[in-house]
Design a protein around this motif. Structure first.
Motif, PDB file in Angstrom:
ATOM      1  N   ALA A  52      -9.204  -6.238  11.697  1.00  0.00           N
ATOM      2  CA  ALA A  52      -8.477  -7.082  10.944  1.00  0.00           C
ATOM      3  C   ALA A  52      -8.738  -8.565   9.932  1.00  0.00           C
ATOM      4  CB  ALA A  52      -8.068  -7.396  11.988  1.00  0.00           C
ATOM      5  N   THR A  96     -11.097  -2.417   6.291  1.00  0.00           N
ATOM      6  CA  THR A  96     -10.606  -3.229   5.594  1.00  0.00           C
ATOM      7  C   THR A  96     -10.989  -4.889   5.009  1.00  0.00           C
ATOM      8  OG1 THR A  96      -8.711  -5.853   7.027  1.00  0.00           O
ATOM      9  CG2 THR A  96     -10.464  -5.229   7.353  1.00  0.00           C
ATOM     10  N   ARG A 118       1.099   0.489   2.687  1.00  0.00           N
ATOM     11  CA  ARG A 118       0.468  -0.862   2.829  1.00  0.00           C
ATOM     12  C   ARG A 118       0.488  -0.970   0.709  1.00  0.00           C
ATOM     13  NH1 ARG A 118      -1.665  -2.799   6.871  1.00  0.00           N
ATOM     14  NH2 ARG A 118      -3.100  -3.401   5.290  1.00  0.00           N
ATOM     15  N   ASP A 142      -5.429   1.388   1.205  1.00  0.00           N
ATOM     16  CA  ASP A 142      -5.832  -0.267   1.065  1.00  0.00           C
ATOM     17  C   ASP A 142      -5.431  -0.139  -0.113  1.00  0.00           C
ATOM     18  OD1 ASP A 142      -4.469  -2.647   2.166  1.00  0.00           O
ATOM     19  OD2 ASP A 142      -5.734  -2.298   4.207  1.00  0.00           O
ATOM     20  N   ARG A 150      -7.709   1.956  11.503  1.00  0.00           N
ATOM     21  CA  ARG A 150      -8.581   1.830  10.572  1.00  0.00           C
ATOM     22  C   ARG A 150      -9.861   1.541  10.343  1.00  0.00           C
ATOM     23  NH1 ARG A 150      -4.819  -0.949   6.941  1.00  0.00           N
ATOM     24  NH2 ARG A 150      -6.834  -2.689   6.644  1.00  0.00           N
TER      25      ARG A 150
END
Length: 673
Positions: free
Chosen positions: A348, A305, A205, A259, A302
């Motif tokens: 996302a 996010t 990432r 992230d 994930r």
């Protein structure tokens, strides 16, 4: 006037949910992502050989399956796979000569095809072209978690490379693949970003400024939920990784995801407190006895996010996981409104939009969009449609049972339900106790037509989150350490017997069912307890003495070191726990289902088990399926398996189920070892 309710024996209720209906609705959308402002995701096609297609949602709301058969967007990294695609928008400018209009923006996608495991570049309207070479060792070059970097002309990803013929002959590194196709016939054109000192790595990432990269790494014998390291490196202008260091995690701390925030702060989830919580630059942002992470079975999962606003979309909860928006400054989470009770670890974000995959006991998995500005949620893909009257869907009861030593056992109980039928007074229904796979996993609280296939006929189902399951903290998860085949079996039996004792289930009509690790639990249950009248065992582990390095895939080849104990120190335990060693104790009929292409629990496991039965008199059936691996994906396979399972219960419980082919149960005819 209302429909007349008929009184019929449990298990004999007519149901509109046949095996074909259940199979056609198996699977769920996965790996959501944005390409520009468009949402894309992968989606199963059970009727097309079980392949997975890539779905594009255009800005006008229309959907398109962009890759026709036989393209199959699926990676085989770790055998369980990982995120197989990523997209980006390329400016093919310039503007029209008139000066009016925008430059032409082209959407491009990099994806792994299941057949050859090569990375391909696809532009809608064209044909995919390969970016990576054909492996000289089968599908020995595999790719996952691609991150396109068009400014560098590369895509960064995880490379898994076979170095020999055995499943342990493998290395994994971070690699850079040229987007111009120059590596399609030249392995040397693939640039390795890391060495292979770590056995396992996740995809990199990159920070917003492109100057740092973060990824996870771990080594045998640990699994990623046991302990991982968060690795951080500086990215040089020429695309090299320098000053690689570990900034979080370790042998006893699981970092599940990393992230970056929009302003370059490093986020990660860690279970250092006993719960997977979120940290920003090493500091907790929302400490709770809840999970903001989970087991990293597939690369690219994930649970959070970050948004450009500084907020963070999270999938979190205790037990069932829901979608929320976390304010890291206040440490507060506001959950998304809507009917969904369970979200999968795929997220996302683009601007103020968050896309996730959610489901409920009344609806299958759907692609859901949350507008963080208005708080509005809506379904934008794979919308649920009722295959039958939803009055035939089961209504789960989330329960907590008491097991040995007073320990809590979490479970979901699905009583029989059919609007047109009721059982006779004084009769209790049969129940199937389902053990989930993993064993590091959890039974999701979602509509499952395979469960409805049984409950709508008058057969109850209970899904047990036995000790070792995720969603309830590390201590609950660690109950299974050294105790696989003990705690899981005890917990399933405790739930089964509690249902019988309280008058919910018929004591003499209990069955156990599981696949993979759940197949192990089912098999151990049948060989070590007298709780169940029969069992269904799918693609199981049955012989621990063989299942390990050399026989199963590399990812789980040392898993037993924690589940059973160090092989070198307690070798006798591997034989003592194995159902294959106790096949002579079997008295209950069983059904064994196995894919012949299974690399994780290969058919030899079933063959050893059945060889020990020779000379016995236990009715059983062994069904194998060509072209199926670990977990069934083809409609015809799932139909056969479901009907066979129901036929087993019908024969053992003395039920009449018209329209379902009778499963032929065989009795071993003498010993010829």
């Amino acid at each position: 006037m209302g429909e007349t309710v008929r009184t019929l024996p449990y298990g004999e209720w007519p149901s509109p949910i046949d095996a074909a209906t259940a199979a056609a609705h198996d699977g769920r959308p996965e790996y959501v992502g944005f390409v520009g402002d468009e949402v894309w995701w992968t989606e199963p096609r059970p009727a097309e050989g079980g392949r997975r297609t890539l779905v594009r949602r255009h800005s006008d709301g229309t959907e398109e399956s962009v890759l026709p058969a036989p393209w199959n967007v699926r990676s085989r990294v770790h055998e369980y796979g990982g995120r197989p695609w990523a997209g980006f928008v390329r400016d093919d400018g310039p503007p029209p000569p008139s000066g009016r209009g925008d430059p032409h923006l082209a959407s491009l996608v990099v994806f792994t095809d299941f057949a050859d495991q090569r990375l391909h570049l696809y532009a809608p309207g064209g044909e995919p072209r390969p970016l990576t070479p054909v492996s000289p060792v089968g599908q020995g070059l595999r790719w996952a978690e691609p991150t396109p970097l068009p400014d560098r002309g590369e895509v960064w990803c995880v490379l898994e490379e076979s170095t020999g013929d055995g499943p342990d002959d493998v290395r994994r590194v971070l690699a850079a693949v040229p987007l111009d196709g120059s590596a399609a016939d030249d392995r040397g054109a693939v640039r390795e970003l890391t060495d292979d000192r770590h056995r396992f790595v996740t995809g990199p990432r990159l920070s917003p400024d492109g100057r740092r990269a973060a990824w996870l790494a771990w080594d045998h014998p640990r699994m990623p939920w046991d302990g991982t390291e968060l690795r951080l490196a500086d990215v040089t202008p020429d695309g090299l990784l320098r000053d690689v260091r570990t900034v979080a995690g370790g042998p006893g701390e699981s970092v599940a995801q990393a992230d970056w925030t929009h302003d370059g702060r490093l986020l990660h989830t860690s279970d250092r407190t006993g719960w997977w919580n979120l940290y920003r630059d090493g500091e907790p942002v929302c400490p709770r006895e809840e999970e903001f992470g989970g087991p990293l079975w597939t690369l690219g999962s994930r649970w959070f996010t970050p948004l450009d606003s500084g907020l963070i979309a999270v999938v979190h909860g205790r037990g069932a996981a829901t979608l929320g928006i976390l304010d890291p400054e206040r440490g507060e989470v506001v959950d998304a409104a809507g009917p969904w009770t369970e979200f999968t670890p795929t997220l996302a974000a683009h601007g103020e939009r968050v896309v996730a995959v959610g489901a409920s006991p009344h609806s299958a998995h759907e692609v859901v969009e949350l507008d963080t500005r208005t708080g509005r949620t809506r379904v934008i893909g794979a919308p649920h449609t009722d295959a039958v009257d939803p009055a035939h869907y089961p209504l789960p009861r989330v329960r907590t049972f008491t097991g040995p030593d007073g320990r809590e056992i979490h479970a979901q109980v699905y009583p029989p339900r059919n609007p047109g039928c009721a059982g006779p007074d004084g009769e209790l229904p049969p129940y199937v106790i389902r053990a989930h796979g993993g064993p590091t996993g959890r039974a999701p609280l979602v509509l499952d037509l395979e469960i409805a296939y049984l409950t709508s006929r008058g057969i109850g189902v209970a899904e047990v989150d036995y000790g070792g399951s995720t969603g309830y903290g590390r201590a609950y998860r660690d109950r299974l350490r050294g105790q696989w085949g003990v705690v899981d079996v005890e917990d399933c039996a405790a739930v089964a017997l509690a249902l019988a004792d309280e008058g919910t289930a018929a004591r003499d009509r209990l069955a156990v069912r599981g696949g993979s690790a759940g197949g192990w639990t089912a098999a151990v249950s049948l060989t070590t307890t007298d709780v169940y009248a029969c069992g269904t065992i799918l693609y199981p582990v049955l012989d621990l003495t063989g299942w390990g390095p050399g026989e199963t895939h590399d990812f789980e080849s040392r898993y037993l070191e924690s589940l059973i104990g160090p092989r070198a120190e307690v070798p006798e335990r591997y034989a003592e726990r194995s159902p294959a060693a106790h096949a002579d104790r079997l008295t209950a009929p069983f059904l064994l289902l196995q894919g012949l292409d299974d690399r994780i629990c290969p058919p030899v496991q079933c063959e050893r088990f059945l060889a020990r039965l020779e000379g016995g008199d236990v009715p059983h059936a062994y069904l194998t399926f060509e072209g199926e691996g670990h977990g069934f994906r083809r409609v015809e396979t799932m139909v056969r398996a479901l009907e066979a399972e129901l036929s087993l219960y019908a024969q053992v419980f003395g039920l009449s189920v018209p329209g379902v082919p009778a499963l032929e149960l065989t009795r071993p005819a003498g010993a010829h070892r």
